[in-house]
Design a protein around this motif. Sequence first.
Motif, PDB file in Angstrom:
ATOM      1  N   THR A 144      -3.723  17.768  20.969  1.00  0.00           N
ATOM      2  CA  THR A 144      -2.292  17.602  20.707  1.00  0.00           C
ATOM      3  C   THR A 144      -2.050  16.511  19.671  1.00  0.00           C
ATOM      4  O   THR A 144      -1.164  16.636  18.816  1.00  0.00           O
ATOM      5  CB  THR A 144      -1.550  17.260  22.009  1.00  0.00           C
ATOM      6  OG1 THR A 144      -1.812  18.266  22.991  1.00  0.00           O
ATOM      7  CG2 THR A 144      -0.052  17.183  21.782  1.00  0.00           C
ATOM      8  N   THR A 145      -2.849  15.455  19.730  1.00  0.00           N
ATOM      9  CA  THR A 145      -2.684  14.356  18.782  1.00  0.00           C
ATOM     10  C   THR A 145      -3.034  14.776  17.355  1.00  0.00           C
ATOM     11  O   THR A 145      -2.350  14.401  16.401  1.00  0.00           O
ATOM     12  CB  THR A 145      -3.561  13.158  19.199  1.00  0.00           C
ATOM     13  OG1 THR A 145      -3.199  12.737  20.520  1.00  0.00           O
ATOM     14  CG2 THR A 145      -3.383  11.989  18.236  1.00  0.00           C
ATOM     15  N   VAL A 146      -4.103  15.571  17.216  1.00  0.00           N
ATOM     16  CA  VAL A 146      -4.532  15.972  15.866  1.00  0.00           C
ATOM     17  C   VAL A 146      -3.814  17.228  15.386  1.00  0.00           C
ATOM     18  O   VAL A 146      -3.940  17.584  14.201  1.00  0.00           O
ATOM     19  CB  VAL A 146      -6.057  16.203  15.818  1.00  0.00           C
ATOM     20  CG1 VAL A 146      -6.808  14.956  16.252  1.00  0.00           C
ATOM     21  CG2 VAL A 146      -6.466  17.397  16.674  1.00  0.00           C
ATOM     22  N   SER A 147      -3.059  17.908  16.259  1.00  0.00           N
ATOM     23  CA  SER A 147      -2.409  19.165  15.866  1.00  0.00           C
ATOM     24  C   SER A 147      -1.486  19.018  14.656  1.00  0.00           C
ATOM     25  O   SER A 147      -1.437  19.940  13.816  1.00  0.00           O
ATOM     26  CB  SER A 147      -1.653  19.764  17.058  1.00  0.00           C
ATOM     27  OG  SER A 147      -0.628  18.897  17.511  1.00  0.00           O
ATOM     28  N   PRO A 148      -0.749  17.901  14.520  1.00  0.00           N
ATOM     29  CA  PRO A 148       0.078  17.790  13.310  1.00  0.00           C
ATOM     30  C   PRO A 148      -0.735  17.678  12.023  1.00  0.00           C
ATOM     31  O   PRO A 148      -0.193  17.899  10.929  1.00  0.00           O
ATOM     32  CB  PRO A 148       0.884  16.497  13.554  1.00  0.00           C
ATOM     33  CG  PRO A 148       0.890  16.310  15.024  1.00  0.00           C
ATOM     34  CD  PRO A 148      -0.451  16.810  15.469  1.00  0.00           C
ATOM     35  N   LEU A 149      -2.009  17.317  12.122  1.00  0.00           N
ATOM     36  CA  LEU A 149      -2.851  17.169  10.941  1.00  0.00           C
ATOM     37  C   LEU A 149      -3.546  18.473  10.559  1.00  0.00           C
ATOM     38  O   LEU A 149      -4.167  18.542   9.489  1.00  0.00           O
ATOM     39  CB  LEU A 149      -3.918  16.082  11.180  1.00  0.00           C
ATOM     40  CG  LEU A 149      -3.398  14.703  11.597  1.00  0.00           C
ATOM     41  CD1 LEU A 149      -4.571  13.766  11.872  1.00  0.00           C
ATOM     42  CD2 LEU A 149      -2.482  14.128  10.535  1.00  0.00           C
TER      43      LEU A 149
ATOM     44  N   VAL B 149      -2.942   9.936  11.805  1.00  0.00           N
ATOM     45  CA  VAL B 149      -4.264   9.615  11.281  1.00  0.00           C
ATOM     46  C   VAL B 149      -4.826   8.396  12.005  1.00  0.00           C
ATOM     47  O   VAL B 149      -5.970   8.400  12.485  1.00  0.00           O
ATOM     48  CB  VAL B 149      -4.207   9.367   9.762  1.00  0.00           C
ATOM     49  CG1 VAL B 149      -5.571   8.904   9.249  1.00  0.00           C
ATOM     50  CG2 VAL B 149      -3.771  10.633   9.031  1.00  0.00           C
ATOM     51  N   TRP B 150      -4.017   7.330  12.104  1.00  0.00           N
ATOM     52  CA  TRP B 150      -4.441   6.132  12.824  1.00  0.00           C
ATOM     53  C   TRP B 150      -4.608   6.429  14.317  1.00  0.00           C
ATOM     54  O   TRP B 150      -5.525   5.925  14.965  1.00  0.00           O
ATOM     55  CB  TRP B 150      -3.438   5.010  12.630  1.00  0.00           C
ATOM     56  CG  TRP B 150      -3.734   4.160  11.439  1.00  0.00           C
ATOM     57  CD1 TRP B 150      -3.166   4.238  10.201  1.00  0.00           C
ATOM     58  CD2 TRP B 150      -4.695   3.110  11.368  1.00  0.00           C
ATOM     59  NE1 TRP B 150      -3.709   3.306   9.352  1.00  0.00           N
ATOM     60  CE2 TRP B 150      -4.654   2.591  10.053  1.00  0.00           C
ATOM     61  CE3 TRP B 150      -5.598   2.557  12.276  1.00  0.00           C
ATOM     62  CZ2 TRP B 150      -5.477   1.547   9.627  1.00  0.00           C
ATOM     63  CZ3 TRP B 150      -6.417   1.513  11.864  1.00  0.00           C
ATOM     64  CH2 TRP B 150      -6.358   1.023  10.551  1.00  0.00           C
ATOM     65  N   ALA B 151      -3.716   7.248  14.861  1.00  0.00           N
ATOM     66  CA  ALA B 151      -3.813   7.592  16.285  1.00  0.00           C
ATOM     67  C   ALA B 151      -5.118   8.306  16.578  1.00  0.00           C
ATOM     68  O   ALA B 151      -5.789   8.026  17.583  1.00  0.00           O
ATOM     69  CB  ALA B 151      -2.626   8.464  16.687  1.00  0.00           C
ATOM     70  N   THR B 152      -5.506   9.228  15.706  1.00  0.00           N
ATOM     71  CA  THR B 152      -6.768   9.938  15.880  1.00  0.00           C
ATOM     72  C   THR B 152      -7.952   8.983  15.791  1.00  0.00           C
ATOM     73  O   THR B 152      -8.913   9.093  16.560  1.00  0.00           O
ATOM     74  CB  THR B 152      -6.905  11.047  14.828  1.00  0.00           C
ATOM     75  OG1 THR B 152      -5.797  11.952  14.938  1.00  0.00           O
ATOM     76  CG2 THR B 152      -8.214  11.813  15.014  1.00  0.00           C
TER      77      THR B 152
ATOM     78  N   LEU C  82       3.226  11.309  23.612  1.00  0.00           N
ATOM     79  CA  LEU C  82       3.234  12.687  23.116  1.00  0.00           C
ATOM     80  C   LEU C  82       4.428  13.465  23.666  1.00  0.00           C
ATOM     81  O   LEU C  82       5.014  14.295  22.955  1.00  0.00           O
ATOM     82  CB  LEU C  82       1.928  13.392  23.471  1.00  0.00           C
ATOM     83  CG  LEU C  82       0.682  12.905  22.719  1.00  0.00           C
ATOM     84  CD1 LEU C  82      -0.578  13.558  23.277  1.00  0.00           C
ATOM     85  CD2 LEU C  82       0.804  13.177  21.218  1.00  0.00           C
ATOM     86  N   ALA C  83       4.792  13.215  24.931  1.00  0.00           N
ATOM     87  CA  ALA C  83       5.983  13.845  25.490  1.00  0.00           C
ATOM     88  C   ALA C  83       7.237  13.317  24.789  1.00  0.00           C
ATOM     89  O   ALA C  83       8.168  14.078  24.498  1.00  0.00           O
ATOM     90  CB  ALA C  83       6.061  13.592  26.993  1.00  0.00           C
ATOM     91  N   TRP C  84       7.266  12.021  24.511  1.00  0.00           N
ATOM     92  CA  TRP C  84       8.397  11.413  23.799  1.00  0.00           C
ATOM     93  C   TRP C  84       8.544  12.021  22.406  1.00  0.00           C
ATOM     94  O   TRP C  84       9.661  12.244  21.923  1.00  0.00           O
ATOM     95  CB  TRP C  84       8.191   9.911  23.700  1.00  0.00           C
ATOM     96  CG  TRP C  84       9.239   9.180  22.916  1.00  0.00           C
ATOM     97  CD1 TRP C  84       9.241   8.914  21.591  1.00  0.00           C
ATOM     98  CD2 TRP C  84      10.457   8.622  23.436  1.00  0.00           C
ATOM     99  NE1 TRP C  84      10.368   8.217  21.225  1.00  0.00           N
ATOM    100  CE2 TRP C  84      11.130   8.023  22.347  1.00  0.00           C
ATOM    101  CE3 TRP C  84      11.025   8.558  24.708  1.00  0.00           C
ATOM    102  CZ2 TRP C  84      12.364   7.383  22.494  1.00  0.00           C
ATOM    103  CZ3 TRP C  84      12.247   7.913  24.854  1.00  0.00           C
ATOM    104  CH2 TRP C  84      12.901   7.338  23.762  1.00  0.00           C
ATOM    105  N   SER C  85       7.414  12.317  21.774  1.00  0.00           N
ATOM    106  CA  SER C  85       7.437  12.881  20.418  1.00  0.00           C
ATOM    107  C   SER C  85       7.675  14.385  20.415  1.00  0.00           C
ATOM    108  O   SER C  85       7.739  14.999  19.339  1.00  0.00           O
ATOM    109  CB  SER C  85       6.110  12.576  19.711  1.00  0.00           C
ATOM    110  OG  SER C  85       5.870  11.181  19.653  1.00  0.00           O
ATOM    111  N   GLY C  86       7.789  15.000  21.599  1.00  0.00           N
ATOM    112  CA  GLY C  86       8.053  16.424  21.687  1.00  0.00           C
ATOM    113  C   GLY C  86       6.836  17.303  21.509  1.00  0.00           C
ATOM    114  O   GLY C  86       6.970  18.524  21.345  1.00  0.00           O
ATOM    115  N   LEU C  87       5.635  16.716  21.565  1.00  0.00           N
ATOM    116  CA  LEU C  87       4.405  17.486  21.389  1.00  0.00           C
ATOM    117  C   LEU C  87       3.812  17.961  22.713  1.00  0.00           C
ATOM    118  O   LEU C  87       2.901  18.788  22.719  1.00  0.00           O
ATOM    119  CB  LEU C  87       3.366  16.659  20.630  1.00  0.00           C
ATOM    120  CG  LEU C  87       3.735  16.253  19.204  1.00  0.00           C
ATOM    121  CD1 LEU C  87       2.651  15.351  18.608  1.00  0.00           C
ATOM    122  CD2 LEU C  87       3.945  17.484  18.328  1.00  0.00           C
ATOM    123  N   LEU C  88       4.307  17.426  23.827  1.00  0.00           N
ATOM    124  CA  LEU C  88       3.785  17.774  25.152  1.00  0.00           C
ATOM    125  C   LEU C  88       4.953  18.146  26.056  1.00  0.00           C
ATOM    126  O   LEU C  88       5.977  17.438  26.062  1.00  0.00           O
ATOM    127  CB  LEU C  88       3.010  16.588  25.743  1.00  0.00           C
ATOM    128  CG  LEU C  88       2.142  16.877  26.967  1.00  0.00           C
ATOM    129  CD1 LEU C  88       0.916  17.694  26.567  1.00  0.00           C
ATOM    130  CD2 LEU C  88       1.695  15.565  27.623  1.00  0.00           C
TER     131      LEU C  88
END
Length: 225
Positions: free
Chosen positions: A176-181, A55-58, A104-110
């Motif tokens: 990619t950043t908002v995809s978890p939301l 949320v903050w990242a977005t 994002l790569a570190w978090s496994g999203l990219l």
Amino acid sequence: MTAQNPPVSPTIPPLPATDEPELHESPYTIPNALTMARIFACPFLGYTIVNGNYVWATGILFASGLTDWLDGWLARRYNSRSVLGSILDPAADKALMTTLVGTLAWSGLLPLPLAILIFGRDFGLSMSAFYFRFISLPKPRTLKRYFDPSIPSAEVKPTQISKINTALQLLLMGLTTVSPLIGSSISVPLQALQWTVAGTTIWSGFSYMGRSGVKILKQPGKKIL
């Protein structure tokens, strides 16, 4: 007796004209300040992504996009463009992109291969930027003058495909950043966008071959290299 001719005074060559002062400009403009704010926001953006606070990242990502638009509008509206700004603006984009890609790569999203491809292109462009700054800087080429933002020597002119690539990369990182939301899965369109970004990243890298995208500034009384 014949009169002697008076001695002829030797012709004194005129003194060489002094060199005109080299180009200088003030780096202290509102657009440049907004661009620096985007750069300083990158560590906070990375921290929120690594900690899963999307949320903050977005919100930080949205604010960065807003300041990116605002500094460009102010530069055009009040004619406050500067050579430093032409360097800082893509540098801020790269700082933002590096932060997003890495975290994002570190978090496994990219995908990691895509992250390596983006990093490799940006590293190559950064090295070429240092080189063009060195060869275009008026002598004496000292370390202090090299990092003096008030002495412009080369202006960055992004190629058209580079602009498209940057826009697509930012779109990919934003989604990619908002995809978890998002409640539903968007993995299929994300994968299609990932392949597209991989292609434009390679294409834009080749578009900078030679001196494309870089304008060497002509100093007063100096020849362009």
